[in-house]
Design a protein around this motif. Structure first.
Motif, mmCIF file in Angstrom:
data_model
loop_
_atom_site.group_PDB
_atom_site.id
_atom_site.type_symbol
_atom_site.label_atom_id
_atom_site.label_comp_id
_atom_site.label_asym_id
_atom_site.label_seq_id
_atom_site.Cartn_x
_atom_site.Cartn_y
_atom_site.Cartn_z
ATOM 1 N N UNK A 36 10.194 8.009 7.324
ATOM 2 C CA UNK A 36 8.966 7.876 6.644
ATOM 3 C C UNK A 36 8.202 6.854 6.901
ATOM 4 N N UNK A 37 6.723 6.725 7.590
ATOM 5 C CA UNK A 37 6.203 5.656 7.894
ATOM 6 C C UNK A 37 5.397 4.983 6.839
ATOM 7 N N UNK A 38 5.595 3.693 6.659
ATOM 8 C CA UNK A 38 4.879 2.798 5.560
ATOM 9 C C UNK A 38 4.202 1.685 6.277
ATOM 10 N N UNK A 39 3.303 1.138 5.613
ATOM 11 C CA UNK A 39 2.749 -0.261 5.810
ATOM 12 C C UNK A 39 3.731 -1.222 4.867
ATOM 13 N N UNK A 40 3.660 -2.595 5.149
ATOM 14 C CA UNK A 40 4.416 -3.455 4.215
ATOM 15 C C UNK A 40 3.387 -4.440 3.692
ATOM 16 N N UNK A 41 2.287 -3.999 3.599
ATOM 17 C CA UNK A 41 1.284 -5.010 3.042
ATOM 18 C C UNK A 41 0.249 -4.531 1.887
#
Length: 166
Positions: free
Chosen positions: A34-39
């Motif tokens: 699962x690709x996510x951003x952290x911002x």
């Protein structure tokens, strides 16, 4: 004519239906990448060096429903879609609205949430084009998460107006 039987054995490999379905690869690996951003609080962000938020918990629920482990991979916004398209990630979970020109490059799950500020915008999960069994598996998982109230509870926890206030 001596090569004819060998050629007949190779013809099925040339078929577009011969490639493995992504759901089979996910099951073989035992994990959903699962690709996510952290911002993007409250969707996905780091808190005390731990990734948390609505998208994180949604990804974990989806993986659980697919009976695999979630592999949460933090990346930048530019890599989210290109990584899904190339097969680096299985899905990207992000609240970013997809431009029309991107829609032709991906398949999407059914919408899982409507944004409160723009009721005509629905959030859906992009996945690599041409994987109908994987798309169906994700949609079935989303339907179970919706039906038993877990998605509503997740939305209540992270997306209520109070949660969006700084």
């Amino acid at each position: 004519m001596r090569f004819w039987p060998g050629l007949m054995l190779l013809l099925p490999l040339a078929s577009p239906f011969a490639h493995a379905e992504l759901i089979d690869e996910v099951n073989d690996r035992g994990e959903l990448r699962i690709a996510l951003s952290a911002d993007l609080p409250p969707f996905s962000f780091k808190q005390d060096d731990r990734l948390t938020g609505f998208d994180v918990e949604l990804g974990e629920l989806l993986a659980k429903e697919l009976e695999v482990k979630p592999s949460l991979l933090v990346t930048d916004h530019d890599d989210l879609l290109s990584g899904v398209e190339s097969g680096k990630y299985d899905v990207a979970i992000t609240p970013v609205v997809m431009p029309r020109e991107v829609e032709d490059r991906f398949d999407f799950t059914e919408p899982y949430s409507d944004t409160a500020s723009q009721p005509t915008v629905s959030l859906a999960i992009p996945l690599q084009k041409g994987n109908p069994a994987f798309q169906t598996s994700l949609n079935n998982a989303l339907q179970r998460i919706k039906a038993d109230g877990r998605l509503a509870a997740l939305s209540q926890k992270w997306l209520e107006r109070e949660a969006l206030q700084p």
